[in-house]
Design an enzyme around this catalytic site. Structure first.
Site, PDB file in Angstrom:
ATOM      1  N   GLY A   1       0.748  -1.077   0.022  1.00 17.74           N
ATOM      2  CA  GLY A   1      -0.011  -0.109   0.002  1.00 17.74           C
ATOM      3  C   GLY A   1       0.902   1.010   0.056  1.00 17.74           C
TER       4      GLY A   1
ATOM      5  N   GLU B   1       6.376 -10.765   2.570  1.00 12.86           N
ATOM      6  CA  GLU B   1       5.578 -11.502   1.673  1.00 12.86           C
ATOM      7  C   GLU B   1       5.678 -11.067   0.233  1.00 12.86           C
ATOM      8  OE1 GLU B   1       1.497 -12.420   3.417  1.00 12.86           O
ATOM      9  OE2 GLU B   1       0.867 -11.054   1.757  1.00 12.86           O
TER      10      GLU B   1
HETATM   11  O1  0RQ Z   1     -10.883   2.938   0.008  1.00 12.03           O
HETATM   12  O2  0RQ Z   1      -9.464   2.653  -2.164  1.00 12.03           O
HETATM   13  O3  0RQ Z   1     -12.123   3.427  -2.238  1.00 12.03           O
HETATM   14  O4  0RQ Z   1     -10.225   4.953  -1.504  1.00 12.03           O
HETATM   15  O5  0RQ Z   1      -9.849   1.235   2.254  1.00 12.03           O
HETATM   16  O6  0RQ Z   1      -7.344   2.400   2.333  1.00 12.03           O
HETATM   17  O7  0RQ Z   1      -6.201   3.915   3.639  1.00 12.03           O
HETATM   18  O8  0RQ Z   1      -5.400   3.503   1.256  1.00 12.03           O
HETATM   19  O9  0RQ Z   1      -5.072   1.823   3.073  1.00 12.03           O
HETATM   20  O10 0RQ Z   1      -4.039   0.672   0.924  1.00 12.03           O
HETATM   21  O11 0RQ Z   1      -3.376   0.418   3.390  1.00 12.03           O
HETATM   22  O12 0RQ Z   1      -5.634  -0.642   2.722  1.00 12.03           O
HETATM   23  C1  0RQ Z   1      -6.817  -2.810   5.397  1.00 12.03           C
HETATM   24  C2  0RQ Z   1      -7.571  -2.503   3.069  1.00 12.03           C
HETATM   25  C3  0RQ Z   1      -5.964  -0.772   3.920  1.00 12.03           C
HETATM   26  C4  0RQ Z   1      -5.436  -3.167   3.484  1.00 12.03           C
HETATM   27  C5  0RQ Z   1      -6.469  -2.435   3.971  1.00 12.03           C
HETATM   28  C6  0RQ Z   1     -10.941   2.141   2.620  1.00 12.03           C
HETATM   29  C7  0RQ Z   1     -10.322   3.629   2.137  1.00 12.03           C
HETATM   30  C8  0RQ Z   1      -9.574   3.310   0.925  1.00 12.03           C
HETATM   31  C9  0RQ Z   1      -7.747   1.575   1.233  1.00 12.03           C
HETATM   32  P1  0RQ Z   1     -10.581   3.389  -1.510  1.00 12.03           P
HETATM   33  P2  0RQ Z   1      -5.816   3.078   2.619  1.00 12.03           P
HETATM   34  P3  0RQ Z   1      -4.351   0.357   2.474  1.00 12.03           P
HETATM   35  C10 0RQ Z   1       0.333  -8.507   3.717  1.00 12.03           C
HETATM   36  C11 0RQ Z   1      -0.528  -7.618   4.473  1.00 12.03           C
HETATM   37  C12 0RQ Z   1      -5.107  -6.870   4.762  1.00 12.03           C
HETATM   38  C13 0RQ Z   1      -4.243  -7.692   4.121  1.00 12.03           C
HETATM   39  C14 0RQ Z   1      -2.843  -7.331   4.717  1.00 12.03           C
HETATM   40  C15 0RQ Z   1      -5.415  -4.912   3.456  1.00 12.03           C
HETATM   41  C16 0RQ Z   1      -9.168   1.609   1.155  1.00 12.03           C
HETATM   42  O13 0RQ Z   1      -3.895  -2.931   4.164  1.00 12.03           O
HETATM   43  O14 0RQ Z   1      -6.183  -5.408   2.753  1.00 12.03           O
HETATM   44  O15 0RQ Z   1      -2.501  -6.556   5.591  1.00 12.03           O
HETATM   45  N1  0RQ Z   1      -5.024  -5.291   4.569  1.00 12.03           N
HETATM   46  N2  0RQ Z   1      -1.872  -8.019   4.060  1.00 12.03           N
HETATM   47  O16 0RQ Z   1     -11.133   4.446   2.177  1.00 12.03           O
HETATM   48  C17 0RQ Z   1     -14.395   1.787   5.334  1.00 12.03           C
HETATM   49  C18 0RQ Z   1     -12.528   1.977   7.318  1.00 12.03           C
HETATM   50  C19 0RQ Z   1     -11.668   2.103   6.007  1.00 12.03           C
HETATM   51  C20 0RQ Z   1     -11.944   2.199   4.718  1.00 12.03           C
HETATM   52  C21 0RQ Z   1      -9.806   2.492   5.076  1.00 12.03           C
HETATM   53  N3  0RQ Z   1     -12.596   1.994   8.404  1.00 12.03           N
HETATM   54  N4  0RQ Z   1     -13.933   1.823   6.712  1.00 12.03           N
HETATM   55  N5  0RQ Z   1     -13.338   1.991   4.268  1.00 12.03           N
HETATM   56  N6  0RQ Z   1     -10.904   2.221   4.195  1.00 12.03           N
HETATM   57  N7  0RQ Z   1     -10.428   2.391   6.280  1.00 12.03           N
HETATM   58  C22 0RQ Z   1       0.238  -8.511   2.132  1.00 12.03           C
HETATM   59  C23 0RQ Z   1      -0.705  -9.537   1.507  1.00 12.03           C
HETATM   60  O17 0RQ Z   1      -1.283 -10.096   2.438  1.00 12.03           O
HETATM   61  C24 0RQ Z   1      -1.037  -9.412   0.199  1.00 12.03           C
END
Ligand code: 0RQ
Length: 502
Positions: free
Chosen positions: A269, A292
């Site tokens: 990200g 990863e």
């Molecule tokens: O939405 O894309 O529509 O704008 O989530 O949010 O802040 O850019 O953060 O890209 O780090 O994603 C948890 C999804 C965060 C990710 C998560 C919405 C926000 C935005 C993206 P838009 P950001 P990130 C090892 C690690 C699980 C897998 C993991 C994830 C979009 O980190 O998938 O950790 N993690 N793997 O608007 C509603 C909330 C929100 C929300 C953010 N509270 N409610 N929407 N968003 N917070 C690597 C692998 O395993 C592959």
């Protein structure tokens, strides 16, 4: 391209993707390569989607169950979801079309710890695997597969499947040969210790041996990985990265970390990428990654001489960096090792190397439970991915996130998480643009007071109100007070008004 298929018997299996798709039947369980947009098959998914459409138009059922390493791309998960070609999907996805299909109830999805996925498929938890469809950068003279830009669950899917289809992609650099380190886990009950002591240890072969008699088709492709570009680093990401660095510096001052001893795991990200950019001008040297995926920021750290080695299961690069990797794979393979997912994410090795885990999140609650996956408790975003593998087993676990999402309508710090992927027992540090909450050694009520401080100022009074209400309602439950009737009021407000503030 025949020079990439060095085995004559397998060269004789060359055919078109449409012909190869005839080996994938309704009801089949299919294991594909692919991890965060890298190394997924480029031709078969579209051919299978077209077959599904033709069958549906003829009034016949056609769906498959699909297993991969992790997320793929619009021309894999996207086309298959669009054609309603999937009954079931595991263990991770992040495609918008597929996410919509899952949330609309049109297809099933099982969100799993990635380190569990190969073993569970191999042991038949989902039934027998019919077909493995795996991308390779070449097939050697003995019929072994040289992995392309990732390994994922390929070894286990190739072992478990009755039929194998190989895609040989000439877009992938031939010089990736030598980057992979393939070590096969002995079958239960004969497991042994994984002989990795340091992220850079190589313990296996650079290719995947396969049972060539199972290969039913070989397909040539010449297509790029998905390679989504990163957003430019914004002020919030820069502040979060600065706070993360302050946290690391504090660990050095406390004698728990040295400037040449940082072993990194990083989620994907924009914010993690900003952290890596910040590390470039930090005092940390000889950074090692046991993680990863390889991201742009790690490539920069390698180029700057700051990162000595990065061990992962695949790449997750922007188009610019993927081209650079392809052009200079020979140099990068001195620093980068790609491993099977069950080794890159294995709890045993993660605990041994003592890494600091850093992942994104949807929300954290006042007591330190983290939701990585489900918006307002129900709507799947992506999946837990490897975040649980690294969070529970790392030496230190941290989560980084902006304090609000969607222009402030959503707070990342809530009274009670609407879904819990990482419990208060696993989560040590939560970092936003407002600072870091170091939860280690604190009682639940002490943790709550720290968490309020990293919330957005607009939400702090609401969180403090909640804590007062919870404590007033919990005279006989003061260990971890909750006011159950309003514990999910932020989410209720979001559903009803579009804002957690109500
Ligand atoms: O939405 O894309 O529509 O704008 O989530 O949010 O802040 O850019 O953060 O890209 O780090 O994603 C948890 C999804 C965060 C990710 C998560 C919405 C926000 C935005 C993206 P838009 P950001 P990130 C090892 C690690 C699980 C897998 C993991 C994830 C979009 O980190 O998938 O950790 N993690 N793997 O608007 C509603 C909330 C929100 C929300 C953010 N509270 N409610 N929407 N968003 N917070 C690597 C692998 O395993 C592959």
């Amino acid at each position: 391209m025949n020079e990439r298929i060095k085995n004559a018997a397998l060269r004789a299996k060359l055919m078109s993707a449409d012909d190869a798709a005839r080996f994938v039947n309704h009801g089949d369980k299919v294991g594909m390569s692919g991890f965060t947009g890298s190394a997924y098959p480029k031709a078969l998914p579209t051919a299978i989607a077209e077959r599904a459409r033709a069958e549906h138009e003829a009034g016949r059922d056609y769906t498959i169950d699909l297993f991969t390493g992790a997320s793929t791309a619009p021309d894999c998960d996207g086309v298959l979801a669009e054609a309603d070609a999937l009954r079931f999907r595991a263990p991770y996805q992040s495609d918008p079309t597929m996410r919509a299909a899952i949330n609309a109830g049109r297809m099933g999805y099982a969100d799993m710890h990635l380190s569990h996925s190969a073993q569970q498929v191999e042991e038949g938890f989902f039934g027998a695997l019919d077909v493995a469809i795996v991308e390779a950068s070449q097939i050697d003279a003995d019929g072994n597969l040289v992995p392309s830009s990732g390994v994922g669950n390929n070894v286990e899917y190739l072992n478990a499947a009755s039929r194998i289809i190989v895609e040989v992609n000439s877009w992938q650099s031939i010089e990736l040969d030598g980057m992979a380190d393939i070590w096969q886990m002995p079958a239960l009950p004969n497991r042994v210790a994984i002989p990795i002591n340091k992220p850079g240890d190589r313990i296996g072969t650079t290719y995947i041996p396969i049972d060539a008699s199972k290969v039913v088709a070989v397909v040539e492709t010449d297509a790029p990985d998905r390679n989504a570009p990163f957003k430019p680093i914004d002020d919030i990401s820069r502040q979060i990265a600065g706070n993360f660095l302050d946290f690391l510096e504090g660990e050095v001052r406390a004698g728990r970390l040295t400037y040449d001893g940082y072993i990194m795991q990083s989620g994907v990200g924009n914010v993690p990428n900003a952290v890596m950019a910040r590390l470039l001008d930090s005092k940390f040297e000889n950074i090692q990654a046991y993680t990863e995926v390889i991201q742009d920021g790690m490539v920069d750290l390698i180029d700057a001489g700051k990162m000595s080695v990065a061990s992962a299961t695949s790449f997750s690069l922007s188009p610019e960096y993927a081209n650079k990797m392809n052009a200079e794979a020979k140099r990068y393979r001195e620093h980068i090792i790609t491993r099977p997912l069950q080794i890159s994410n294995h709890p045993e090795v993660i605990r041994r190397v003592g890494l600091i885990a850093t992942n994104g999140m949807i929300e954290a609650d006042l007591y330190g439970h983290v939701n990585s996956t489900r918006v307002a408790g129900s709507r799947i975003m992506n999946g837990i991915g490897g975040s649980g593998d690294f969070t529970r087993n790392g030496y230190i676990s941290s989560f980084i996130s902006p304090s609000v999402a969607q222009d402030g309508a959503i707070s990342a710090i809530v009274p009670f998480a609407s879904h819990i992927d990482h419990t208060e027992h696993d989560v040590m540090v939560v970092i936003t643009e407002h600072g870091f909450a170091d939860l280690r050694g604190l009682t639940p009520r002490e943790r709550a007071r720290r968490m309020v401080q990293v919330a957005h100022p607009d939400y702090r009074p609401l969180l403090e109100d909640y804590l007062e209400r919870a404590e007033a309602a919990s005279v006989k439950a003061m260990h971890e007070p909750h006011h159950l009737a309003t514990a999910l009021a932020f989410h209720q407000n979001l559903n009803e008004t579009g804002s957690m503030r109500g």
